[in-house]
Design a protein around this motif. Structure first.
Motif, PDB file in Angstrom:
ATOM      1  N   ILE A  76      -4.563  11.966 -25.389  1.00  0.00           N
ATOM      2  CA  ILE A  76      -4.354  12.856 -24.140  1.00  0.00           C
ATOM      3  C   ILE A  76      -5.624  13.202 -23.462  1.00  0.00           C
ATOM      4  O   ILE A  76      -6.603  13.421 -24.152  1.00  0.00           O
ATOM      5  CB  ILE A  76      -3.336  13.821 -24.775  1.00  0.00           C
ATOM      6  CG1 ILE A  76      -1.782  13.181 -25.632  1.00  0.00           C
ATOM      7  CG2 ILE A  76      -3.205  14.772 -23.823  1.00  0.00           C
ATOM      8  CD1 ILE A  76      -1.578  14.091 -26.529  1.00  0.00           C
ATOM      9  N   VAL A  77      -5.506  13.771 -22.376  1.00  0.00           N
ATOM     10  CA  VAL A  77      -6.904  14.352 -21.610  1.00  0.00           C
ATOM     11  C   VAL A  77      -6.456  15.650 -20.839  1.00  0.00           C
ATOM     12  O   VAL A  77      -5.139  15.559 -20.283  1.00  0.00           O
ATOM     13  CB  VAL A  77      -7.366  13.790 -20.192  1.00  0.00           C
ATOM     14  CG1 VAL A  77      -7.853  12.251 -21.640  1.00  0.00           C
ATOM     15  CG2 VAL A  77      -6.738  13.193 -19.103  1.00  0.00           C
ATOM     16  N   TYR A  78      -6.717  16.331 -20.907  1.00  0.00           N
ATOM     17  CA  TYR A  78      -6.976  17.807 -20.062  1.00  0.00           C
ATOM     18  C   TYR A  78      -7.786  18.292 -18.842  1.00  0.00           C
ATOM     19  O   TYR A  78      -9.185  17.603 -19.110  1.00  0.00           O
ATOM     20  CB  TYR A  78      -7.018  19.035 -21.264  1.00  0.00           C
ATOM     21  CG  TYR A  78      -6.071  18.639 -22.372  1.00  0.00           C
ATOM     22  CD1 TYR A  78      -5.149  19.403 -22.242  1.00  0.00           C
ATOM     23  CD2 TYR A  78      -5.984  17.886 -23.504  1.00  0.00           C
ATOM     24  CE1 TYR A  78      -3.788  19.563 -23.920  1.00  0.00           C
ATOM     25  CE2 TYR A  78      -5.515  17.871 -24.673  1.00  0.00           C
ATOM     26  CZ  TYR A  78      -4.444  19.075 -24.558  1.00  0.00           C
ATOM     27  OH  TYR A  78      -3.404  18.490 -25.642  1.00  0.00           O
ATOM     28  N   ASN A  79      -7.676  18.756 -18.030  1.00  0.00           N
ATOM     29  CA  ASN A  79      -8.064  19.333 -17.138  1.00  0.00           C
ATOM     30  C   ASN A  79      -9.607  20.331 -17.480  1.00  0.00           C
ATOM     31  O   ASN A  79      -9.703  20.517 -19.369  1.00  0.00           O
ATOM     32  CB  ASN A  79      -7.844  19.362 -15.764  1.00  0.00           C
ATOM     33  CG  ASN A  79      -7.119  21.488 -16.344  1.00  0.00           C
ATOM     34  OD1 ASN A  79      -7.206  21.862 -17.169  1.00  0.00           O
ATOM     35  ND2 ASN A  79      -6.594  22.233 -15.824  1.00  0.00           N
ATOM     36  N   LEU A 107      -1.347  11.596 -20.310  1.00  0.00           N
ATOM     37  CA  LEU A 107      -1.681  10.547 -20.998  1.00  0.00           C
ATOM     38  C   LEU A 107      -2.312  10.185 -20.292  1.00  0.00           C
ATOM     39  O   LEU A 107      -2.018   8.983 -18.846  1.00  0.00           O
ATOM     40  CB  LEU A 107      -0.292   9.775 -20.852  1.00  0.00           C
ATOM     41  CG  LEU A 107       0.063   9.203 -21.927  1.00  0.00           C
ATOM     42  CD1 LEU A 107      -0.248   9.287 -23.354  1.00  0.00           C
ATOM     43  CD2 LEU A 107       0.799   8.177 -22.326  1.00  0.00           C
ATOM     44  N   LEU A 108      -3.401   9.860 -21.194  1.00  0.00           N
ATOM     45  CA  LEU A 108      -4.419   8.663 -20.056  1.00  0.00           C
ATOM     46  C   LEU A 108      -4.367   7.079 -19.828  1.00  0.00           C
ATOM     47  O   LEU A 108      -3.303   6.244 -20.527  1.00  0.00           O
ATOM     48  CB  LEU A 108      -5.815   8.264 -20.772  1.00  0.00           C
ATOM     49  CG  LEU A 108      -7.238   8.363 -20.447  1.00  0.00           C
ATOM     50  CD1 LEU A 108      -7.596   8.850 -19.818  1.00  0.00           C
ATOM     51  CD2 LEU A 108      -8.449   7.751 -21.368  1.00  0.00           C
ATOM     52  N   ASP A 109      -4.395   6.860 -18.567  1.00  0.00           N
ATOM     53  CA  ASP A 109      -4.097   4.896 -18.610  1.00  0.00           C
ATOM     54  C   ASP A 109      -4.747   4.437 -19.338  1.00  0.00           C
ATOM     55  O   ASP A 109      -6.433   3.779 -18.283  1.00  0.00           O
ATOM     56  CB  ASP A 109      -4.037   4.989 -17.011  1.00  0.00           C
ATOM     57  CG  ASP A 109      -3.734   3.067 -16.748  1.00  0.00           C
ATOM     58  OD1 ASP A 109      -2.481   3.064 -18.020  1.00  0.00           O
ATOM     59  OD2 ASP A 109      -2.833   3.197 -15.607  1.00  0.00           O
ATOM     60  N   ASN A 110      -4.045   3.594 -20.326  1.00  0.00           N
ATOM     61  CA  ASN A 110      -5.297   2.150 -21.192  1.00  0.00           C
ATOM     62  C   ASN A 110      -4.265   1.877 -21.789  1.00  0.00           C
ATOM     63  O   ASN A 110      -2.846   1.838 -21.602  1.00  0.00           O
ATOM     64  CB  ASN A 110      -6.473   3.032 -21.721  1.00  0.00           C
ATOM     65  CG  ASN A 110      -6.008   4.101 -22.675  1.00  0.00           C
ATOM     66  OD1 ASN A 110      -4.555   4.062 -22.578  1.00  0.00           O
ATOM     67  ND2 ASN A 110      -6.851   5.590 -23.534  1.00  0.00           N
ATOM     68  N   ASP A 111      -4.676   0.413 -22.312  1.00  0.00           N
ATOM     69  CA  ASP A 111      -4.464  -0.542 -22.773  1.00  0.00           C
ATOM     70  C   ASP A 111      -3.690   0.236 -24.356  1.00  0.00           C
ATOM     71  O   ASP A 111      -2.577   0.033 -24.242  1.00  0.00           O
ATOM     72  CB  ASP A 111      -4.952  -1.384 -23.504  1.00  0.00           C
ATOM     73  CG  ASP A 111      -6.008  -2.286 -21.543  1.00  0.00           C
ATOM     74  OD1 ASP A 111      -4.842  -2.003 -21.554  1.00  0.00           O
ATOM     75  OD2 ASP A 111      -6.406  -2.822 -22.072  1.00  0.00           O
ATOM     76  N   GLU A 130     -12.182  14.375 -12.009  1.00  0.00           N
ATOM     77  CA  GLU A 130     -12.810  13.826 -13.394  1.00  0.00           C
ATOM     78  C   GLU A 130     -13.088  12.685 -14.266  1.00  0.00           C
ATOM     79  O   GLU A 130     -13.062  12.120 -14.679  1.00  0.00           O
ATOM     80  CB  GLU A 130     -11.120  14.472 -14.839  1.00  0.00           C
ATOM     81  CG  GLU A 130     -10.130  15.733 -13.971  1.00  0.00           C
ATOM     82  CD  GLU A 130     -11.352  17.188 -14.827  1.00  0.00           C
ATOM     83  OE1 GLU A 130     -12.174  16.419 -15.532  1.00  0.00           O
ATOM     84  OE2 GLU A 130     -11.372  17.887 -14.759  1.00  0.00           O
ATOM     85  N   GLY A 131     -12.458  11.782 -13.126  1.00  0.00           N
ATOM     86  CA  GLY A 131     -12.957  10.412 -12.590  1.00  0.00           C
ATOM     87  C   GLY A 131     -12.258   9.595 -14.043  1.00  0.00           C
ATOM     88  O   GLY A 131     -12.300   8.336 -14.372  1.00  0.00           O
ATOM     89  N   TYR A 132     -11.289   9.721 -14.469  1.00  0.00           N
ATOM     90  CA  TYR A 132      -9.565   8.859 -14.768  1.00  0.00           C
ATOM     91  C   TYR A 132      -8.601   8.717 -14.379  1.00  0.00           C
ATOM     92  O   TYR A 132      -8.170   9.365 -13.121  1.00  0.00           O
ATOM     93  CB  TYR A 132     -10.335   9.067 -16.646  1.00  0.00           C
ATOM     94  CG  TYR A 132      -9.229  10.581 -16.705  1.00  0.00           C
ATOM     95  CD1 TYR A 132      -8.695  10.992 -16.384  1.00  0.00           C
ATOM     96  CD2 TYR A 132     -10.151  11.348 -17.046  1.00  0.00           C
ATOM     97  CE1 TYR A 132      -7.976  12.389 -15.872  1.00  0.00           C
ATOM     98  CE2 TYR A 132      -9.987  12.696 -17.291  1.00  0.00           C
ATOM     99  CZ  TYR A 132      -8.576  13.511 -16.705  1.00  0.00           C
ATOM    100  OH  TYR A 132      -8.466  14.859 -17.197  1.00  0.00           O
ATOM    101  N   PHE A 133      -7.739   7.847 -14.962  1.00  0.00           N
ATOM    102  CA  PHE A 133      -6.614   7.441 -13.815  1.00  0.00           C
ATOM    103  C   PHE A 133      -5.507   7.995 -15.785  1.00  0.00           C
ATOM    104  O   PHE A 133      -6.390   7.803 -16.658  1.00  0.00           O
ATOM    105  CB  PHE A 133      -6.297   5.862 -14.366  1.00  0.00           C
ATOM    106  CG  PHE A 133      -6.875   5.229 -13.251  1.00  0.00           C
ATOM    107  CD1 PHE A 133      -5.975   5.299 -12.047  1.00  0.00           C
ATOM    108  CD2 PHE A 133      -8.178   4.887 -12.804  1.00  0.00           C
ATOM    109  CE1 PHE A 133      -6.700   4.961 -10.215  1.00  0.00           C
ATOM    110  CE2 PHE A 133      -8.581   4.384 -11.375  1.00  0.00           C
ATOM    111  CZ  PHE A 133      -7.628   4.593 -10.856  1.00  0.00           C
TER     112      PHE A 133
END
Length: 243
Positions: free
Chosen positions: A176-179, A187-191, A221-224
């Protein structure tokens, strides 16, 4: 001496015949080699004889030779076609005869069961729910980790429960990522996360298939992050069974 009548095939017939004989030869050669080397599997033992039978029947038909095997195969196919036609007719009769009393309530109950289960796991909100003409359930499973209902009568308790659930999700292995302010959990988009969510859904609904995942790119933030997943549940009995 009377000359026997020759069978002369045109170019198309000859090409088809030679292909059938070539395929037959390959299948026979393959099963011969595997049996000789003790490497024939049970799966191929069921497949290769069927291929050989099919190629032999094709060759027989092209030579106008109706063997018992060819006749039996065609009769079997005819029986299957007739049976399938009968099944379609019965399905139509059942569909037309089945009473619709209580159907809206049943569908509402099914949809609520799915939605409540998703809420329980802390992801919240199932949208675009529909039941297809083939009796399947389709919806978008959304990820709203920061959600607290504006109509809640216990907002403080809900806020504590939300934080506890986020900690629990992290402990279960979700990323889980936060600002930058430490808010707006997503929820971070990864495998890893995709795999965990799919396993979770299929553990509750075994016939479920995730067909599509939508994500969002956070430029600052640079992520999906995962927005939602399009899910089909093919067997409605999965929904009503005990979790």
């Amino acid at each position: 001496m009377t000359q026997e009548k020759l069978i002369v095939l045109n170019d198309d017939e000859k090409a088809k015949f030679l292909k059938s004989t070539k395929d037959l030869f390959f299948a026979v050669k393959q099963i011969h080699e595997w049996v000789e080397s003790d490497s024939l599997t049970e799966e191929m033992a069921g497949i290769l004889p069927s291929l050989i039978e099919g190629h032999f029947c094709d060759i027989s038909k092209q030579l106008n030779y109706e063997s018992a095997l060819t006749k039996e195969k065609e009769e079997r196919h005819l029986q299957i076609r007739n049976a399938n036609q009968r099944i379609r007719e019965l399905e139509k009769q059942l569909g037309e005869a089945k009473p619709l009393d209580g159907l809206p309530e049943q569908l509402k109950h099914l949809a609520s069961t799915v939605s409540n289960w998703w809420n329980k796991h802390g992801f919240h909100h199932v949208s675009d729910e529909e039941f297809t003409e083939y009796g399947h359930y389709k919806a978008r499973f959304c990820f709203m980790l920061d959600h607290i209902s504006m109509f809640s009568e216990t907002p403080v308790t809900d806020k504590i429960s939300k934080k506890d659930r986020l900690k629990q999700l992290a402990a279960e292995g979700y990323e889980i990522v936060y600002n930058k302010y430490g808010r707006s959990p997503e929820l971070l988009d990864n495998d890893n996360n995709r795999s965990r969510v799919i396993k979770l859904i299929q553990s509750r609904f075994p016939s479920a298939v995730v067909f599509k995942t939508r994500n969002h790119f956070d430029r600052s933030e640079g992520y999906f992050t995962i927005r939602d997943m399009e899910v089909y549940i093919y067997d409605l009995k999965d929904i009503v069974r005990e979790a």
